[in-house]
Design a protein around this motif. Structure first.
Motif, PDB file in Angstrom:
ATOM      1  N   MET A 145       0.855  -1.173   0.000  1.00 50.24           N
ATOM      2  CA  MET A 145       0.000   0.000   0.000  1.00 50.24           C
ATOM      3  C   MET A 145       0.902   1.239   0.000  1.00 50.24           C
ATOM      4  N   ASN A 146       0.588   2.185  -0.878  1.00 56.38           N
ATOM      5  CA  ASN A 146       1.414   3.397  -0.902  1.00 56.38           C
ATOM      6  C   ASN A 146       0.974   4.364   0.197  1.00 56.38           C
ATOM      7  N   GLN A 147       1.824   5.346   0.463  1.00 56.63           N
ATOM      8  CA  GLN A 147       1.580   6.278   1.568  1.00 56.63           C
ATOM      9  C   GLN A 147       0.308   7.099   1.362  1.00 56.63           C
ATOM     10  N   GLN A 148       0.033   7.523   0.132  1.00 53.27           N
ATOM     11  CA  GLN A 148      -1.167   8.326  -0.117  1.00 53.27           C
ATOM     12  C   GLN A 148      -2.426   7.515   0.176  1.00 53.27           C
ATOM     13  N   THR A 149      -2.444   6.270  -0.266  1.00 53.17           N
ATOM     14  CA  THR A 149      -3.596   5.406  -0.004  1.00 53.17           C
ATOM     15  C   THR A 149      -3.765   5.190   1.494  1.00 53.17           C
ATOM     16  N   ARG A 150      -2.660   4.943   2.184  1.00 50.10           N
ATOM     17  CA  ARG A 150      -2.726   4.745   3.639  1.00 50.10           C
ATOM     18  C   ARG A 150      -3.282   5.994   4.324  1.00 50.10           C
ATOM     19  N   THR A 151      -2.799   7.153   3.927  1.00 50.02           N
ATOM     20  CA  THR A 151      -3.277   8.408   4.513  1.00 50.02           C
ATOM     21  C   THR A 151      -4.764   8.605   4.260  1.00 50.02           C
ATOM     22  N   GLU A 152      -5.218   8.290   3.059  1.00 47.69           N
ATOM     23  CA  GLU A 152      -6.643   8.421   2.725  1.00 47.69           C
ATOM     24  C   GLU A 152      -7.493   7.465   3.562  1.00 47.69           C
ATOM     25  N   ILE A 153      -7.007   6.254   3.763  1.00 47.87           N
ATOM     26  CA  ILE A 153      -7.724   5.277   4.591  1.00 47.87           C
ATOM     27  C   ILE A 153      -7.773   5.758   6.043  1.00 47.87           C
ATOM     28  N   GLU A 154      -6.640   6.217   6.553  1.00 44.96           N
ATOM     29  CA  GLU A 154      -6.601   6.704   7.930  1.00 44.96           C
ATOM     30  C   GLU A 154      -7.534   7.903   8.110  1.00 44.96           C
ATOM     31  N   ALA A 155      -7.586   8.789   7.134  1.00 48.80           N
ATOM     32  CA  ALA A 155      -8.494   9.943   7.204  1.00 48.80           C
ATOM     33  C   ALA A 155      -9.948   9.478   7.216  1.00 48.80           C
ATOM     34  N   ALA A 156     -10.268   8.474   6.411  1.00 50.80           N
ATOM     35  CA  ALA A 156     -11.631   7.941   6.375  1.00 50.80           C
ATOM     36  C   ALA A 156     -11.992   7.300   7.713  1.00 50.80           C
ATOM     37  N   VAL A 157     -11.049   6.616   8.323  1.00 50.00           N
ATOM     38  CA  VAL A 157     -11.276   5.999   9.629  1.00 50.00           C
ATOM     39  C   VAL A 157     -11.523   7.079  10.681  1.00 50.00           C
ATOM     40  N   PHE A 158     -10.737   8.144  10.649  1.00 49.86           N
ATOM     41  CA  PHE A 158     -10.939   9.244  11.589  1.00 49.86           C
ATOM     42  C   PHE A 158     -12.330   9.849  11.412  1.00 49.86           C
ATOM     43  N   ARG A 159     -12.720  10.106  10.173  1.00 52.97           N
ATOM     44  CA  ARG A 159     -14.054  10.671   9.931  1.00 52.97           C
ATOM     45  C   ARG A 159     -15.139   9.732  10.437  1.00 52.97           C
ATOM     46  N   ARG A 160     -14.955   8.433  10.257  1.00 54.50           N
ATOM     47  CA  ARG A 160     -15.940   7.455  10.726  1.00 54.50           C
ATOM     48  C   ARG A 160     -15.997   7.433  12.251  1.00 54.50           C
ATOM     49  N   LEU A 161     -14.855   7.535  12.907  1.00 54.37           N
ATOM     50  CA  LEU A 161     -14.830   7.588  14.375  1.00 54.37           C
ATOM     51  C   LEU A 161     -15.574   8.824  14.874  1.00 54.37           C
ATOM     52  N   VAL A 162     -15.321   9.973  14.279  1.00 55.89           N
ATOM     53  CA  VAL A 162     -16.003  11.200  14.685  1.00 55.89           C
ATOM     54  C   VAL A 162     -17.510  11.066  14.446  1.00 55.89           C
ATOM     55  N   GLU A 163     -17.893  10.482  13.318  1.00 59.54           N
ATOM     56  CA  GLU A 163     -19.314  10.259  13.026  1.00 59.54           C
ATOM     57  C   GLU A 163     -19.939   9.323  14.061  1.00 59.54           C
ATOM     58  N   HIS A 164     -19.222   8.268  14.392  1.00 61.00           N
ATOM     59  CA  HIS A 164     -19.718   7.316  15.388  1.00 61.00           C
ATOM     60  C   HIS A 164     -19.930   8.005  16.737  1.00 61.00           C
ATOM     61  N   LEU A 165     -18.947   8.792  17.169  1.00 59.39           N
ATOM     62  CA  LEU A 165     -19.083   9.506  18.436  1.00 59.39           C
ATOM     63  C   LEU A 165     -20.232  10.506  18.380  1.00 59.39           C
ATOM     64  N   ASP A 166     -20.441  11.115  17.226  1.00 57.72           N
ATOM     65  CA  ASP A 166     -21.558  12.051  17.064  1.00 57.72           C
ATOM     66  C   ASP A 166     -22.892  11.330  17.210  1.00 57.72           C
TER      67      ASP A 166
END
Length: 98
Positions: free
Chosen positions: A1-22
């Motif tokens: 996995m390249n760094q850009q893809t990893r960063t995009e996945i991590e960003a999506a996970v963060f957004r999902r965590l924030v949504e879940h907490l909301d």
């Protein structure tokens, strides 16, 4: 996995965590701290630190608004209750020992 893809996945996970907490406003920050050792405020502080590492300036209140989905004072007034004696005791026991 390249760094850009990893960063995009991590960003999506963060957004999902924030949504879940909301979606779980019933879960108080003290409960998160007692069970997991972090809370919404911690996420806000980590956001500020990560922005700083990237040379960006995001203040704590801006980060809180991103995590809480509204200004913290409004969220707190609508959703945060007083901590019970049991929750406070749990927090004292779960706090890291220096």
């Amino acid at each position: 996995m390249n760094q850009q893809t990893r960063t995009e996945i991590e960003a999506a996970v963060f957004r999902r965590l924030v949504e879940h907490l909301d979606n779980r406003k019933d879960v108080q920050n003290i409960d998160l701290m007692n069970l997991a050792g972090f809370c919404r405020n911690c996420l806000s502080k980590w956001y500020v630190a990560a922005a700083d590492e990237q040379g960006e300036s995001v203040d704590y209140e801006q980060a809180r608004e991103l995590v809480y989905g509204e200004p913290y004072a409004q969220w707190k007034e609508k959703h945060q209750g007083e901590a019970s004696a049991e929750q406070l005791a749990g927090f004292k026991q779960s706090a890291p020992k220096d």
